[in-house]
Design a protein around this motif. Structure first.
Motif, PDB file in Angstrom:
ATOM      1  N   VAL A   1     -38.931 -29.170   7.865  1.00 27.00           N
ATOM      2  CA  VAL A   1     -40.230 -29.340   7.232  1.00 27.00           C
ATOM      3  C   VAL A   1     -40.059 -28.789   5.827  1.00 27.00           C
ATOM      4  CG1 VAL A   1     -42.612 -28.512   7.210  1.00 27.00           C
ATOM      5  CG2 VAL A   1     -41.557 -29.207   9.367  1.00 27.00           C
ATOM      6  N   GLU A   2     -40.450 -29.594   4.831  1.00 29.88           N
ATOM      7  CA  GLU A   2     -40.238 -29.193   3.449  1.00 29.88           C
ATOM      8  C   GLU A   2     -41.574 -29.013   2.744  1.00 29.88           C
ATOM      9  OE1 GLU A   2     -37.747 -30.605  -0.492  1.00 29.88           O
ATOM     10  OE2 GLU A   2     -37.487 -31.694   1.390  1.00 29.88           O
ATOM     11  N   ALA A   3     -41.692 -27.872   2.064  1.00 26.14           N
ATOM     12  CA  ALA A   3     -42.842 -27.577   1.197  1.00 26.14           C
ATOM     13  C   ALA A   3     -42.278 -26.801   0.016  1.00 26.14           C
ATOM     14  CB  ALA A   3     -43.895 -26.784   1.964  1.00 26.14           C
ATOM     15  N   SER A   4     -42.742 -25.569  -0.216  1.00 26.40           N
ATOM     16  CA  SER A   4     -42.145 -24.743  -1.267  1.00 26.40           C
ATOM     17  C   SER A   4     -40.754 -24.287  -0.853  1.00 26.40           C
ATOM     18  CB  SER A   4     -43.032 -23.537  -1.557  1.00 26.40           C
ATOM     19  OG  SER A   4     -43.245 -22.792  -0.371  1.00 26.40           O
ATOM     20  N   ASN A   5     -40.488 -24.282   0.452  1.00 28.63           N
ATOM     21  CA  ASN A   5     -39.171 -23.999   1.026  1.00 28.63           C
ATOM     22  C   ASN A   5     -38.836 -25.105   2.017  1.00 28.63           C
ATOM     23  OD1 ASN A   5     -38.495 -21.447  -0.192  1.00 28.63           O
ATOM     24  ND2 ASN A   5     -40.063 -20.504   1.103  1.00 28.63           N
ATOM     25  N   ILE A   6     -37.620 -25.063   2.531  1.00 26.24           N
ATOM     26  CA  ILE A   6     -37.223 -25.977   3.600  1.00 26.24           C
ATOM     27  C   ILE A   6     -37.061 -25.144   4.862  1.00 26.24           C
ATOM     28  CG2 ILE A   6     -35.473 -27.586   4.430  1.00 26.24           C
ATOM     29  CD1 ILE A   6     -34.856 -28.225   1.488  1.00 26.24           C
ATOM     30  N   TYR A   7     -37.782 -25.548   5.923  1.00 31.04           N
ATOM     31  CA  TYR A   7     -37.807 -24.798   7.161  1.00 31.04           C
ATOM     32  C   TYR A   7     -37.152 -25.582   8.285  1.00 31.04           C
ATOM     33  CZ  TYR A   7     -41.584 -22.419   4.649  1.00 31.04           C
ATOM     34  OH  TYR A   7     -42.324 -21.756   3.718  1.00 31.04           O
ATOM     35  N   GLU A   8     -36.328 -24.906   9.080  1.00 26.91           N
ATOM     36  CA  GLU A   8     -35.815 -25.498  10.319  1.00 26.91           C
ATOM     37  C   GLU A   8     -37.013 -25.738  11.224  1.00 26.91           C
ATOM     38  OE1 GLU A   8     -33.224 -24.173  14.237  1.00 26.91           O
ATOM     39  OE2 GLU A   8     -33.413 -22.792  12.561  1.00 26.91           O
ATOM     40  N   ALA A   9     -37.041 -26.879  11.912  1.00 29.10           N
ATOM     41  CA  ALA A   9     -38.211 -27.213  12.720  1.00 29.10           C
ATOM     42  C   ALA A   9     -37.826 -27.823  14.058  1.00 29.10           C
ATOM     43  CB  ALA A   9     -39.105 -28.183  11.949  1.00 29.10           C
ATOM     44  N   MET A  10     -38.700 -27.641  15.024  1.00 30.48           N
ATOM     45  CA  MET A  10     -38.604 -28.281  16.330  1.00 30.48           C
ATOM     46  C   MET A  10     -39.873 -29.095  16.536  1.00 30.48           C
ATOM     47  SD  MET A  10     -37.182 -25.304  18.778  1.00 30.48           S
ATOM     48  CE  MET A  10     -35.892 -24.221  18.292  1.00 30.48           C
ATOM     49  N   LEU A  11     -39.760 -30.160  17.288  1.00 26.96           N
ATOM     50  CA  LEU A  11     -40.858 -31.086  17.516  1.00 26.96           C
ATOM     51  C   LEU A  11     -41.797 -30.551  18.598  1.00 26.96           C
ATOM     52  CD1 LEU A  11     -41.911 -33.955  16.844  1.00 26.96           C
ATOM     53  CD2 LEU A  11     -40.433 -34.793  18.681  1.00 26.96           C
ATOM     54  N   VAL A  12     -43.111 -30.651  18.351  1.00 25.99           N
ATOM     55  CA  VAL A  12     -44.118 -30.268  19.345  1.00 25.99           C
ATOM     56  C   VAL A  12     -44.853 -31.533  19.781  1.00 25.99           C
ATOM     57  CG1 VAL A  12     -46.126 -28.822  19.856  1.00 25.99           C
ATOM     58  CG2 VAL A  12     -44.361 -27.992  18.280  1.00 25.99           C
ATOM     59  N   VAL A  13     -44.853 -31.784  21.099  1.00 24.87           N
ATOM     60  CA  VAL A  13     -45.411 -33.012  21.659  1.00 24.87           C
ATOM     61  C   VAL A  13     -46.390 -32.666  22.783  1.00 24.87           C
ATOM     62  CG1 VAL A  13     -44.845 -35.150  22.897  1.00 24.87           C
ATOM     63  CG2 VAL A  13     -43.317 -34.314  21.108  1.00 24.87           C
ATOM     64  N   SER A  14     -47.504 -33.393  22.813  1.00 28.48           N
ATOM     65  CA  SER A  14     -48.466 -33.278  23.901  1.00 28.48           C
ATOM     66  C   SER A  14     -48.968 -34.682  24.229  1.00 28.48           C
ATOM     67  CB  SER A  14     -49.629 -32.380  23.488  1.00 28.48           C
ATOM     68  OG  SER A  14     -50.583 -32.298  24.526  1.00 28.48           O
ATOM     69  N   ASN A  15     -48.870 -35.078  25.481  1.00 27.78           N
ATOM     70  CA  ASN A  15     -49.344 -36.395  25.928  1.00 27.78           C
ATOM     71  C   ASN A  15     -48.779 -37.536  25.079  1.00 27.78           C
ATOM     72  OD1 ASN A  15     -50.972 -35.288  28.013  1.00 27.78           O
ATOM     73  ND2 ASN A  15     -52.519 -34.790  26.494  1.00 27.78           N
ATOM     74  N   ARG A  16     -47.471 -37.499  24.824  1.00 26.19           N
ATOM     75  CA  ARG A  16     -46.761 -38.511  24.022  1.00 26.19           C
ATOM     76  C   ARG A  16     -47.318 -38.651  22.604  1.00 26.19           C
ATOM     77  NH1 ARG A  16     -44.780 -43.356  27.964  1.00 26.19           N
ATOM     78  NH2 ARG A  16     -43.637 -42.006  29.379  1.00 26.19           N
TER      79      ARG A  16
ATOM     80  N   PHE B   1     -44.943 -29.207  14.327  1.00 26.58           N
ATOM     81  CA  PHE B   1     -43.560 -28.742  14.278  1.00 26.58           C
ATOM     82  C   PHE B   1     -43.569 -27.232  14.435  1.00 26.58           C
ATOM     83  CE2 PHE B   1     -43.358 -32.741  11.984  1.00 26.58           C
ATOM     84  CZ  PHE B   1     -42.251 -33.327  12.558  1.00 26.58           C
ATOM     85  N   TYR B   2     -42.719 -26.731  15.335  1.00 27.27           N
ATOM     86  CA  TYR B   2     -42.568 -25.296  15.527  1.00 27.27           C
ATOM     87  C   TYR B   2     -41.433 -24.823  14.641  1.00 27.27           C
ATOM     88  CZ  TYR B   2     -41.778 -20.782  17.701  1.00 27.27           C
ATOM     89  OH  TYR B   2     -41.621 -19.442  17.913  1.00 27.27           O
ATOM     90  N   LEU B   3     -41.692 -23.772  13.858  1.00 28.98           N
ATOM     91  CA  LEU B   3     -40.685 -23.191  12.977  1.00 28.98           C
ATOM     92  C   LEU B   3     -40.130 -21.958  13.675  1.00 28.98           C
ATOM     93  CD1 LEU B   3     -42.695 -23.380   9.615  1.00 28.98           C
ATOM     94  CD2 LEU B   3     -41.330 -25.163  10.724  1.00 28.98           C
ATOM     95  N   PRO B   4     -38.931 -22.052  14.296  1.00 27.59           N
ATOM     96  CA  PRO B   4     -38.430 -20.962  15.141  1.00 27.59           C
ATOM     97  C   PRO B   4     -38.121 -19.668  14.391  1.00 27.59           C
ATOM     98  CG  PRO B   4     -36.758 -22.650  14.889  1.00 27.59           C
ATOM     99  CD  PRO B   4     -38.012 -23.183  14.269  1.00 27.59           C
TER     100      PRO B   4
END
Length: 106
Positions: A65-80, A85-88
């Motif tokens: 995920v990119e904004a003022s920084n670039i963050y490692e991200a994981m996908l968050v899904v509910s009911n397809r 995005f979760y930033l660990p």
């Protein structure tokens, strides 16, 4: 980019964690001018859960995920639907509004 605290619970049994295959490419806009792209054909494995959905990771592409920084991200899904995005590293959620429907297969 909006970041909110969430409670992340790790999936204890990763060997039996559910997976899905993303059938279509997806462009997720977060209001930053830098969309996050998810490639079709990527395989996603359940990593944990939050109150807004299940958290999935993939080894098939680097997700950021990119904004003022670039963050490692994981996908968050509910009911397809992609709900965020979760930033660990930061232990925060970047919500997606409205949720984005995705097509998957086991």
């Amino acid at each position: 980019v909006k970041k909110v605290p969430v409670k992340f619970t790790s999936d204890k049994d990763l060997a039996a964690a559910p997976e899905f295959l993303l059938k279509d490419s997806v462009r997720v806009r977060l209001g930053t001018g830098f969309p996050t792209y998810l490639q079709n054909g990527t395989r996603w494995r359940l990593t944990g859960r939050t109150e807004v959905g299940s958290v999935y990771s993939t080894k098939d592409q680097i997700v950021t995920v990119e904004a003022s920084n670039i963050y490692e991200a994981m996908l968050v899904v509910s009911n397809r639907n992609i709900t965020g995005f979760y930033l660990p590293v930061e232990k925060l959620l970047v919500p997606v509004s409205p949720p984005i429907p995705i097509r998957t297969e086991p």
